[in-house]
Enzyme design. Structure first.
Site, PDB file in Angstrom:
ATOM      1  N   ASP A   1       0.865  -1.180   0.000  1.00  0.00           N
ATOM      2  CA  ASP A   1       0.000   0.000   0.000  1.00  0.00           C
ATOM      3  C   ASP A   1       0.902   1.231   0.000  1.00  0.00           C
ATOM      4  OD1 ASP A   1      -1.768   2.064   0.513  1.00  0.00           O
ATOM      5  OD2 ASP A   1      -2.931   0.946   2.001  1.00  0.00           O
ATOM      6  N   HIS A   2       0.841   1.999  -1.072  1.00  0.00           N
ATOM      7  CA  HIS A   2       1.744   3.150  -1.198  1.00  0.00           C
ATOM      8  C   HIS A   2       1.399   4.266  -0.219  1.00  0.00           C
ATOM      9  CE1 HIS A   2       5.072   4.901  -3.195  1.00  0.00           C
ATOM     10  NE2 HIS A   2       4.904   4.291  -4.352  1.00  0.00           N
ATOM     11  N   ARG A   3       0.270   4.149   0.475  1.00  0.00           N
ATOM     12  CA  ARG A   3      -0.068   5.163   1.472  1.00  0.00           C
ATOM     13  C   ARG A   3       0.740   4.988   2.754  1.00  0.00           C
ATOM     14  NH1 ARG A   3      -6.395   4.058   1.900  1.00  0.00           N
ATOM     15  NH2 ARG A   3      -5.490   1.947   1.990  1.00  0.00           N
TER      16      ARG A   3
END
Length: 482
Positions: A452-454
């Site tokens: 998850d790039h968040r």
């Protein structure tokens, strides 16, 4: 007089709102004991046997095998206080008393009050006794004016839909019902040739033959040319032969429900909510395989279970997550916060006959490779037999996906929502590899990380994956964290 109580599909927990009837364990007319499993249902999480909180005679069942019922819908009715079918009054089937699905039975204590959230009390089930309808037997004279003998029990019936309401259909065999469904035969339109109008397989077979004959007759009528009038000239026509012509195929529609529906919902949510990215690397697993062989050889012929490759990779993951805790987290979208999780509950993908499931090894960060391997083996066996509980399929914080068992090298796996990352492992196979400056044949594996790039950027994800690859190539690296 027996009191008829209605048992409804109980709350199965874990947010589940419906279940599919897989197999009835009792028939109408059976005598059931308190907490005896009466039906096997399949939810989006697991296969469950549902126990009945009442003891008595089953007077009606609701729903056929293969149908879905919402939580709170009637499952069956039980005549409490009856010891056999003849103790049940003729009108009892339609006058069931409303009782909560998990509550006690009548005031005489016929209900257990112990039905858990869909899973019963675990009390041993009593052997059920089937009461068959009596025929050609004169009713006994009443023993006293206050007691009235009841007529013999009618043939067992299944419940069907009649004009939008539940009504009786005189059929008891699941095979007969399944055969009728496959050939789209409406059982409500058949007259049974069995005792008391019971619909038998021969009745359904006859209806199938009649339907087939009617279809063929209609096809012949449609294929006949129109009758020519006397005024029409007769023109010789050359017959056209179509080679290989076949009837148009009908698309098959498969309902998305049960495990398949749950997987579809979770993966769709993952794709719509999580901005995922994938990075991958090839690693030389020769030393890891040698270390595993040494571990298993040291245990001896009777030194306990062997350590699997998956267990070693799982232990490597827990060590990597200790270094990169960003990937052992989730995102609270409502609060716009990243939630770092204190422990590692490691999920692993397992393919079963019911579909893909992800059992969870609890507190994997506190276990060694041998302990993780034993737990993986235990959960895998439960998955294969369909006995995993919803609690064993939820609560994961990171997932390990070994798709190499399917003979493939790489993949871009979808994150198991609401987790933040998944490590994918391809097959380990001999490949040309530069080792100590020379070309050699080594055991090579491709590792991929979807994250998850968040919760982190590529630097963190790359560091995690590089550490995993270093442990695969040099297992001694793990000694620093053991």
């Amino acid at each position: 007089m027996a009191q008829v109580l209605e048992f409804k599909l109980p709350d199965l927990g874990e947010g589940l709102t419906e279940a599919e009837i897989v197999r009835w364990l009792v028939e109408v007319g059976d005598v059931v004991a308190i907490d005896q499993p009466v039906v096997e249902v399949e939810t989006a999480k697991a296969m469950v046997e549902v126990p009945c909180p009442y003891g008595g005679v089953v007077t009606a069942r609701f729903g056929e095998e293969g149908s879905e019922l919402p939580v709170g819908a009637p499952l069956l009715t039980v005549a409490v206080g009856a010891t056999d079918a003849s103790s049940v009054s003729p009108g009892d089937d339609g006058a069931a008393a409303e009782e909560p699905s998990g509550g006690s039975g009548s005031g005489s204590g016929s209900g257990s009050g112990n039905v858990l959230v869909g899973y019963g009390t675990g009390a041993p089930a009593a052997r059920r006794r089937r009461i068959r309808p009596e025929r050609n037997i004169a009713p006994a004279a009443p023993a006293a004016p206050a007691v009235v003998s009841a007529p013999s029990r009618p043939a067992p019936v299944a419940v069907g839909e009649v004009n939008g309401r539940q009504g009786p259909v005189a059929v008891v065999s699941p095979l007969v019902r399944r055969l009728a469904r496959q050939h789209e035969i409406d059982l409500r339109g058949l007259t049974g040739s069995g005792p008391d109008g019971l619909i038998l397989r021969a009745d359904v077979d006859s209806a199938i033959r009649q339907t087939g004959q009617a279809t063929e007759a209609a096809a012949r009528t449609a294929a006949q040319p129109a009758t020519r009038t006397a005024a029409e000239p007769v023109v010789a026509e050359t017959p056209t032969v179509q080679v290989g012509a076949a009837a148009p195929a009908t698309a098959e529609r498969i309902p998305l429900r049960g495990v398949r529906g749950a997987v579809a919902d979770k993966l769709s949510r993952s794709r719509s909510e999580i901005p995922d990215a994938t990075c991958w690397v090839d690693a030389d697993a020769t030393e890891l395989m040698a270390a595993r062989a040494a571990m298993n050889a040291a245990s001896g012929p009777s030194g306990g279970p062997k350590v699997s490759v998956l267990a070693l990779l799982a232990r490597i993951c827990t060590a990597a997550l200790a270094r990169y805790p960003e990937l052992n987290s989730t995102v609270d979208t409502a609060a716009r916060e990243i939630v770092r999780l204190p422990g590692v509950h490691l999920g692993f993908a397992a393919q079963t006959e019911r579909g893909l499931v992800v059992p969870v090894v609890r507190d994997a960060h506190t276990r060694n490779a041998e302990s993780i391997g034993a737990e993986i083996a235990r959960l895998t066996e439960l998955a294969r037999t369909g006995k995993l509980s919803p609690a064993q399929l939820t609560g994961g914080t990171f997932t390990l996906n070994n798709y190499g068992v399917f003979g493939v090298d790489g993949s871009t796996p979808i994150i198991n929502h609401p987790e933040a990352a998944m490590l994918g492992v391809g097959r380990i196979m001999p490949k040309p590899w530069v080792h100590h400056g020379e070309l050699a044949v080594r055991q090579v594996v491709q590792l991929s990380l979807t994250f998850d790039h968040r919760v982190c950027d590529g630097g963190t994800a790359g560091g995690f994956l590089r550490y995993v690859a270093d442990c695969v190539e040099q297992p001694a690296v793990l000694l620093r964290t053991l």
